[in-house]
Design an enzyme around this catalytic site. Structure first.
Site, PDB file in Angstrom:
ATOM      1  N   ASP A  47     -21.580   7.710 -80.883  1.00 43.26           N
ATOM      2  CA  ASP A  47     -22.419   8.838 -81.257  1.00 43.26           C
ATOM      3  C   ASP A  47     -21.514  10.003 -81.634  1.00 43.26           C
ATOM      4  OD1 ASP A  47     -24.676  10.269 -81.734  1.00 43.26           O
ATOM      5  OD2 ASP A  47     -25.417  10.288 -79.676  1.00 43.26           O
ATOM      6  N   ASP A  75     -22.552  13.997 -81.955  1.00 47.83           N
ATOM      7  CA  ASP A  75     -22.745  15.249 -81.226  1.00 47.83           C
ATOM      8  C   ASP A  75     -22.700  15.038 -79.721  1.00 47.83           C
ATOM      9  OD1 ASP A  75     -22.979  16.998 -83.401  1.00 47.83           O
ATOM     10  OD2 ASP A  75     -25.046  16.394 -83.729  1.00 47.83           O
TER      11      ASP A  75
END
Length: 385
Positions: free
Chosen positions: A203, A205
Site C-alpha cells: 500500500d 499512504d
C-alpha cells in the site's frame, strides 16, 4: 417503463382529484338547497333587512336556520312576515330531503373511495416496480420473465424484458467505474517463474509515505524511514507491486521520486480498485497471481478483498524513529528462503501480534532448541582404540 408508471400514477392522482371535486360540489348543492349553509328564513326576492316590516325576524347574527325545522314552524314564520314573503321550505318535507341528501353524499363518498383504491393500487404497482428495480439485477428480471411466460399477459412480459435489457445496459455502465479496469491487472509470468515467484503488494499512504498539509506550505509528501532500502532489498526476493486507491495523478509523481530505479515494476492506482460500500478495495484476486504466493503489506487490512494475505503494520504518522519496514525485512526474506507452499498459513500464525517482535522471539527460541539438541552429541570422535 418508468415513464408509463409515472403516467399511470398521474392518472390515478387526477382521477382522485376529480372525484373529490364532485363530492364537494354535491355536498355544497345539498346544503344550499336544504338550509345547511348561510341561508336566511326568507325568500330570495325579499332580502334580509333589519327593521323591515315585510321581512321575517332577523337571522340571529348571520346563523342559518336548522334543517330539522318542522313544516308548521316554516309556515308560521312566513305568515308572520306578511303575504309577500314566503318561506323557502313551503311544501317541502325537510326530513325526507335531509335523508336524500345524506344518501347522495354517502354515494359520492363511496365513489370517491373506489377511485382512491384504484389510485392506491397504482401507487402500489409503482412501489413494487421500484423495489424490483433496486433488489433485482437485469438477469434476475429476465429469469422472472421466463417463468411468467404463458402465465402473465404478453404485454407485461414484453415490458419486463425491455426493462431487463435497459437495466443490464445501466449495470454495464456502472461496472466501468466500480470494478477494476481489467480482469488481469498484471501480465502473465513466464512458466519457470510462475512456479516459485512470490509477489509483494504494498500500500502507499501511511505505509510507504505520508502526506501532510500545513497552512504555510500546503501539501507535502514524506517518505517513511528505510523505505528506499526496503524496496531495494525486497526486490531481490519478490516481484513488487504498489497498489493504492489514489488517482494516478497523485501516486505516479510520488513513485517517480520514491523509486527512480524502478525496483517496483508495477504500479496500480484507483482505476484498478474495486469500489464497494464507499471504499476503493485492492482486489488481490485480479492480480493474475496465485494467492498462495501473494503478500499484501498495509496499514489497513480492511481495504483489500483477501484478508488472509494481508500483513497489517503500524501506520506511519511522520515518527522520525520509525523502523517498521526495516524490522519486517527478515520475516519477509524468511518466507521466500523457506519456500513455503502457502504464505497465508504463516500470516495466520502471526495474526494479532507484532510480526517483527514475534519473529525475533520465535527465531531466538528455535536457535536455543537447536543448541540444546546438538549440545550432548559428539560430531567428531577419536575413533576406535
Amino acid at each position: 417503463m418508468l415513464g408509463a408508471l409515472r403516467h399511470l400514477n398521474q392518472l390515478g392522482a387526477s382521477t382522485a382529484a376529480v372525484s373529490a371535486s364532485l363530492c364537494k360540489q354535491a355536498r355544497t348543492k345539498a346544503t344550499a338547497s336544504f338550509g345547511m349553509g348561510s341561508v336566511c328564513g326568507t325568500s330570495a326576492r325579499a332580502p334580509c333587512r333589519a327593521g323591515s316590516a315585510r321581512t321575517s325576524p332577523p337571522c340571529g347574527g348571520g346563523q342559518a336556520r336548522s334543517a330539522t325545522t318542522s313544516s308548521a314552524e316554516s309556515k308560521a314564520g312566513a305568515k308572520a312576515g306578511g303575504e309577500g314573503a314566503k318561506s323557502a321550505f313551503d311544501g317541502v318535507d325537510l326530513n325526507k330531503a335531509a335523508g336524500a341528501a345524506e344518501a347522495a353524499a354517502e354515494g359520492t363518498e363511496k365513489a370517491g373511495g373506489g377511485t382512491s383504491i384504484f389510485a392506491m393500487a397504482l401507487l402500489g404497482l409503482c412501489g413494487t416496480a421500484g423495489v424490483v428495480g433496486y433488489a433485482f439485477e437485469g438477469k434476475d428480471v429476465h429469469k422472472m420473465a421466463d417463468k411468467a411466460e404463458g402465465q402473465a399477459p404478453e404485454p407485461l412480459v414484453s415490458l419486463a424484458r425491455s426493462y431487463a435489457t435497459w437495466r443490464e445496459g445501466m449495470e454495464d455502465n456502472v461496472r466501468q467505474f466500480s470494478e477494476p479496469s481489467s480482469e488481469k491487472l498484471l501480465p502473465d509470468l513466464p512458466p519457470p517463474a510462475a512456479q516459485y515467484m512470490r509477489t509483494l503488494v504494498l500500500d502507499l499512504d501511511e505505509t510507504l509515505v505520508h502526506s501532510d498539509w500545513r497552512r504555510e506550505r500546503g501539501w507535502r509528501t514524506f517518505k517513511r524511514p528505510g523505505v528506499e532500502e526496503f524496496l531495494r532489498h525486497m526486490s531481490q526476493f519478490y516481484e513488487i507491486v504498489v497498489y493504492t486507491g489514489q488517482l494516478s495523478t497523485y501516486g505516479e509523481p510520488i513513485m517517480e521520486r520514491l523509486d527512480p530505479d524502478r525496483y517496483v515494476p508495477y504500479r496500480l492506482y484507483r482505476d484498478a480498485t474495486l469500489y464497494e460500500d464507499g471504499k476503493h478495495l485492492r482486489d488481490l484476486k485480479r492480480l493474475n497471481r496465485d494467492l498462495k504466493r501473494v503478500l499484501y503489506v498495509t496499514s489497513d487490512a480492511k481495504n483489500c478483498t483477501s484478508a488472509p494475505n494481508a500483513i497489517e503494520i503500524k501506520p506511519w504518522r511522520m515518527e522520525a524513529d520509525d523502523t517498521t519496514l526495516l524490522d519486517l525485512m527478515p520475516f519477509l526474506e524468511m518466507i521466500v528462503r523457506s519456500q513455503l507452499p502457502d504464505v497465508r498459513q504463516v500470516v495466520e500464525s502471526y495474526r494479532g501480534t507484532d510480526i517483527p517482535s514475534e519473529f525475533r522471539a520465535r527465531t531466538a527460541e528455535m536457535k536455543k532448541n537447536l543448541r540444546q539438541k546438538s549440545g550432548g552429541k559428539r560430531f567428531f570422535g577419536s575413533g576406535p582404540r
